[in-house]
Design an enzyme around this catalytic site. Structure first.
Site, short mmCIF file in Angstrom:
data_model
loop_
_atom_site.label_atom_id
_atom_site.label_comp_id
_atom_site.label_asym_id
_atom_site.label_seq_id
_atom_site.Cartn_x
_atom_site.Cartn_y
_atom_site.Cartn_z
N GLU A 45 30.76 49.45 43.83
CA GLU A 45 29.63 48.63 44.26
C GLU A 45 29.49 48.71 45.78
O GLU A 45 30.16 47.98 46.51
CB GLU A 45 29.85 47.17 43.83
CG GLU A 45 30.19 47.01 42.35
CD GLU A 45 30.96 45.73 42.10
OE1 GLU A 45 30.46 44.64 42.48
OE2 GLU A 45 32.07 45.81 41.53
N HIS B 1 25.90 47.66 39.79
CA HIS B 1 27.16 47.27 39.14
C HIS B 1 27.43 48.07 37.87
O HIS B 1 27.91 47.51 36.88
CB HIS B 1 27.13 45.77 38.84
CG HIS B 1 28.47 45.11 38.82
ND1 HIS B 1 29.43 45.40 37.88
CD2 HIS B 1 29.02 44.17 39.64
CE1 HIS B 1 30.50 44.66 38.09
NE2 HIS B 1 30.28 43.90 39.16
N HIS C 238 27.85 37.05 42.81
CA HIS C 238 26.72 37.91 42.45
C HIS C 238 25.39 37.17 42.34
O HIS C 238 24.60 37.41 41.42
CB HIS C 238 27.01 38.64 41.15
CG HIS C 238 28.11 39.67 41.25
ND1 HIS C 238 28.36 40.37 42.42
CD2 HIS C 238 29.00 40.12 40.33
CE1 HIS C 238 29.37 41.21 42.20
NE2 HIS C 238 29.78 41.07 40.95
#
Length: 385
Positions: free
Chosen positions: A350, A218, A143
């Site tokens: 996501e 998210h 991420h």
């Protein structure tokens, strides 16, 4: 006749000096306006820039109420009605901004990037140059690294109320930030486009070097209410005939395999808990969005339904994949209203480029060239059935 005469006593001297001072100051300000002074009040006592601190903003159209902060473009609360019209907050999060700033949230509600999901060993090669990224999910980079977009304070460009309330955030990612090449300008706009719909538009412009870009939103959803426990009774349908299997470190093997006949098959509506024991800790896999119908250039990615409240979420996107994640690593997080979030207390959808796509030539490319624009849209449609 002379302008100044000889003073006769001390009082006269004081009056004379005061007059001369006044004449001098008047002449000075006539020729040198106040706006040129370096000691102006504005410069001596600067006002705090509201865009340099984390704040929470509201979008409300009378049916949906969203709270979002400029820290990581994070949705902290989203309330929608159930079958009886009762509002309920359906996202995991915190009552105040401090837990987000203190790193308590496992990406609750945030936008993650520069590249969402995992990059194998935190390395990739682009245009003959090898780049190394922080390893924050050993042995991989996850991420965007240790200080990705979710941990940045974004500038608030626009915030408007009214019939279609919206808010736009902007962030400039520097060349070399978290190991990624090139300067990138990113915007994210949340809009309540109707009484039942939240839209997210994410855009990024690569300014000077080719770079991978793949953003994801998210949020952890629990349609029964953020404090209602497990989502294993939720039912989900994912419009994907195929998925990308992973190794033991959650990196895709490079294969694209059919879901039919496996625990990963959600081509028709299925209870999340039915087969979850067959996939280890739970679902944390990328699905190839190759099946859904299109609407306004967006593909139908997933439909989630909570039987207890009858709340339904339909998700549409233009991204090639969606990571279905069942909060496998959430354990004892103290959230809103004293709620304690545990394993499987929420689910994430996501939409994204495929994980580790930068190292897999058979995956859709996530590389953006200088002057090109990355565009990623998500549409969240709520209802009660």
């Amino acid at each position: 006749m002379p302008l100044v005469t000889k003073p006769r006593n001390l009082a006269s001297i004081v009056v004379l000096l005061s007059s001369l001072t006044l004449i001098s100051l008047t002449t000075f300000f006539f020729w040198f306006p106040l706006t040129h002074l370096s000691f102006s009040t504005k410069n001596s006592f600067p006002m705090a820039d509201p865009n340099n601190k984390a704040q929470i903003f509201e979008l409300n159209n009378g049916n949906i109420c969203v709270l979002v902060t400029n820290y990581g473009c994070t949705i902290t609360s989203l309330s929608v009605p159930d079958k009886d019209g009762k509002l309920g907050d359906v996202v995991l999060g915190f009552d105040s901004i401090e837990p987000y700033l203190n790193g308590v949230a496992p990406y609750f509600g945030s936008i993650v990037g520069r590249v969402a999901n995992r990059i194998k060993h935190g390395k990739f090669t682009l245009n003959g140059v090898e780049y190394s990224l922080p390893i924050n999910n050993p042995p991989n980079s996850l991420h965007g690294g240790k200080n990705g977009f979710d941990k940045k304070i974004w500038e608030v460009v626009e915030h408007e109320k009214g019939e279609n309330p919206h808010i736009t955030f902007k962030y400039h990612s520097r060349d070399g930030e978290e190991g990624y090449p090139g300067d990138v300008s990113v915007t994210a706009t949340y809009t309540l486009t109707s009484s039942t719909t939240l839209k997210l538009d994410m855009e990024a412009m690569c300014e000077n070097k080719a770079t991978p870009i793949s953003l994801a939103q998210h949020t952890y959803w629990n349609l029964a209410g953020h404090n209602s426990g497990s989502i294993l009774d939720h039912k989900i349908q994912i419009w994907a005939n195929n998925y990308t299997p992973v190794d033991q470190t959650s990196i895709p093997t490079g294969e694209i395999l059919p879901v039919k006949g496996t625990p990963f098959d959600f081509t028709s509506e299925k209870r999340i808990g039915d087969d979850i024991q067959q996939v280890g800790l739970g679902y944390d896999h990328n699905y190839v969005l190759d099946l859904g119908e299109e609407k306004s250039g967006l593909k139908h990615a997933a439909k989630v339904k909570d039987p207890s409240s009858s709340r339904v979420l339909n998700l549409w996107t233009n991204a090639p994949g969606v990571q279905f994640y069942t909060a496998n690593y959430v354990n004892g997080v103290k959230g809103k209203g004293g709620a304690v979030y545990g394993k499987h207390s929420g689910l994430c959808l996501e939409t994204q480029g495929f994980p580790n796509a930068i190292n897999q030539p058979n995956f859709p490319s996530v590389v953006v060239q200088p002057g090109d624009k990355y565009k990623h849209t998500m549409l969240f449609e709520f209802s009660a059935e």
